[in-house]
Design a protein around this motif. Structure first.
Motif, short mmCIF file in Angstrom:
data_model
loop_
_atom_site.label_atom_id
_atom_site.label_comp_id
_atom_site.label_asym_id
_atom_site.label_seq_id
_atom_site.Cartn_x
_atom_site.Cartn_y
_atom_site.Cartn_z
N GLY A 73 13.67 -3.96 61.54
CA GLY A 73 13.67 -4.01 60.09
C GLY A 73 14.16 -5.35 59.59
N GLY A 74 15.10 -5.30 58.64
CA GLY A 74 15.65 -6.53 58.08
C GLY A 74 16.81 -7.10 58.87
N GLY A 75 17.22 -6.41 59.95
CA GLY A 75 18.28 -6.93 60.81
C GLY A 75 19.64 -6.29 60.63
N LEU A 76 19.67 -5.06 60.10
CA LEU A 76 20.95 -4.41 59.81
C LEU A 76 21.80 -4.18 61.06
N GLU A 87 23.04 -11.90 72.93
CA GLU A 87 21.79 -12.62 72.70
C GLU A 87 20.78 -11.59 72.20
N ILE A 88 20.39 -11.69 70.93
CA ILE A 88 19.61 -10.65 70.29
C ILE A 88 18.15 -11.05 70.12
N VAL A 89 17.27 -10.14 70.51
CA VAL A 89 15.86 -10.23 70.15
C VAL A 89 15.56 -9.02 69.28
N GLY A 90 15.11 -9.26 68.07
CA GLY A 90 14.75 -8.17 67.16
C GLY A 90 13.25 -8.14 66.97
N VAL A 91 12.63 -6.98 67.19
CA VAL A 91 11.18 -6.88 67.07
C VAL A 91 10.81 -5.76 66.11
N ASP A 92 9.70 -5.95 65.42
CA ASP A 92 9.22 -4.93 64.50
C ASP A 92 7.70 -4.99 64.43
N ALA A 93 7.07 -3.81 64.35
CA ALA A 93 5.61 -3.74 64.24
C ALA A 93 5.15 -3.87 62.80
N ALA A 94 6.10 -3.89 61.85
CA ALA A 94 5.78 -4.14 60.44
C ALA A 94 6.00 -5.63 60.18
N GLU A 95 4.92 -6.37 60.05
CA GLU A 95 4.99 -7.83 60.02
C GLU A 95 5.86 -8.37 58.90
N ARG A 96 5.83 -7.73 57.74
CA ARG A 96 6.57 -8.25 56.58
C ARG A 96 8.08 -8.16 56.76
N ASN A 97 8.55 -7.33 57.69
CA ASN A 97 9.99 -7.25 57.92
C ASN A 97 10.55 -8.53 58.55
N VAL A 100 11.82 -11.46 56.31
CA VAL A 100 13.02 -10.99 55.61
C VAL A 100 14.23 -11.11 56.53
N ALA A 101 14.07 -10.62 57.78
CA ALA A 101 15.16 -10.70 58.76
C ALA A 101 15.50 -12.13 59.10
N GLN A 102 14.48 -12.97 59.28
CA GLN A 102 14.72 -14.38 59.64
C GLN A 102 15.48 -15.10 58.53
N ALA A 103 15.08 -14.86 57.29
CA ALA A 103 15.73 -15.54 56.17
C ALA A 103 17.19 -15.13 56.04
N HIS A 104 17.46 -13.83 56.21
CA HIS A 104 18.84 -13.36 56.07
C HIS A 104 19.71 -13.87 57.21
N ALA A 105 19.17 -13.91 58.42
CA ALA A 105 19.94 -14.44 59.56
C ALA A 105 20.27 -15.91 59.35
N ALA A 106 19.31 -16.67 58.81
CA ALA A 106 19.56 -18.09 58.55
C ALA A 106 20.65 -18.26 57.51
N GLN A 107 20.61 -17.44 56.46
CA GLN A 107 21.64 -17.49 55.43
C GLN A 107 23.01 -17.14 56.00
N SER A 108 23.02 -16.29 57.01
CA SER A 108 24.27 -15.83 57.62
C SER A 108 24.73 -16.74 58.76
N GLY A 109 23.92 -17.76 59.08
CA GLY A 109 24.29 -18.68 60.14
C GLY A 109 24.19 -18.08 61.53
N LEU A 110 23.25 -17.14 61.71
CA LEU A 110 23.11 -16.45 62.98
C LEU A 110 21.81 -16.84 63.67
N ASP A 111 21.88 -16.99 64.99
CA ASP A 111 20.71 -17.35 65.79
C ASP A 111 20.15 -16.08 66.42
N ILE A 112 19.11 -15.52 65.80
CA ILE A 112 18.50 -14.28 66.27
C ILE A 112 17.00 -14.52 66.44
#
Length: 250
Positions: A73-76, A87-97, A100-112
């Motif tokens: 999802g969005g990376g909750l 070391e996190i790999v997050g995957v989703d079959a819903a492309e639009r998620n 959203v997850a990438q942008a929030h991780a970048a804002q949070s300073g996280l490498d996911i």
């Protein structure tokens, strides 16, 4: 070469595509997950710490562990696990998620490492993880056994899978369908299909058939008085979570 078969259900993906932008709104359509998240994390971190002999009082107790968050999802869940050093790999079959997850991780300073893909495709590519987090996904796939088999293939020998879903009984219909979707309106109507819910015994059997050894199961119980969730060894009547391990000889 034969195309790899997917257990993705397009109608299920469409539901979550429509809600993608709301992932990080604690009062939006994913409010139930925001409320449940601390309880989910308590279980996940406790099981990982026990299985891999990690000290949760340390600053980054999961350093060195490769963790897959399926249906991220969005990376909750991905974000707090990254903060714990995994070391996190997050995957989703819903492309639009994914953006959203990438942008929030970048804002949070996280490498996911977020990817638009499926468990089956990752398994076919030979990816391997110490931990697979498989939270509230199995009730949305077209073929639960094929999906769980792909999850098992994604684990290293000795790896741990955390899998949560919804029980199938009259109480879960009242609480998860009527209550959450129609009365509280926490989720859009039609988010869940009750006939896709899986009982704890059925899930343990599916996990065993997939090549895993189930080792634990607990309920997530909502208290309307405290407006919070807790873990329960006894009450698995609606939401519940399981832990299973892959043989080190696998």
């Amino acid at each position: 070469m034969q195309a790899h078969q997917s257990t993705v259900d397009p109608s299920e993906i469409a539901k979550f595509e429509a809600m993608a932008a709301e992932w990080w709104d604690p009062n939006g359509k994913f409010k139930p997950l925001h409320m449940l998240n601390p309880c989910r994390l308590d279980y996940i971190t406790g099981q990982i710490a026990g299985e891999f002999d990690r000290d949760l009082t340390q600053e980054r107790p999961f350093a060195g562990l490769r963790v897959l968050d399926i249906g991220c999802g969005g990376g909750l869940l991905s974000e707090p696990m990254a903060r714990l050093g995994a070391e996190i790999v997050g995957v989703d079959a819903a492309e639009r998620n994914i953006p959203v997850a990438q942008a929030h991780a970048a804002q949070s300073g996280l490498d996911i490492d977020y990817r638009f893909t499926t468990a089956e495709d990752m398994a076919a590519a030979g990816e391997q993880f110490d931990v697979v987090m498989n939270m509230e996904v199995v009730e949305h796939v077209a073929d639960p056994l094929a999906y769980l088999t792909a999850c098992q293939q994604l684990l290293k020998p000795g790896g741990l899978q955390i899998c949560s879903t919804l029980n199938r009984n009259p109480k879960s219909y009242v609480f998860a369908i009527i209550g959450a979707e129609h009365v509280m309106r926490w989720l859009p109507k039609g988010t869940h299909e009750w006939n896709k819910f899986i009982t704890p015994d059925e899930l343990f059997d599916l996990l065993s058939q997939s090549g895993m050894e189930p080792v634990d199961r607990q309920g997530f119980v909502f208290n309307p008085l405290t407006w919070g969730w807790r873990l329960s060894d006894r009450d698995l009547s609606v939401n519940y979570v399981t832990a299973s391990v892959k043989s080190k000889a696998a």
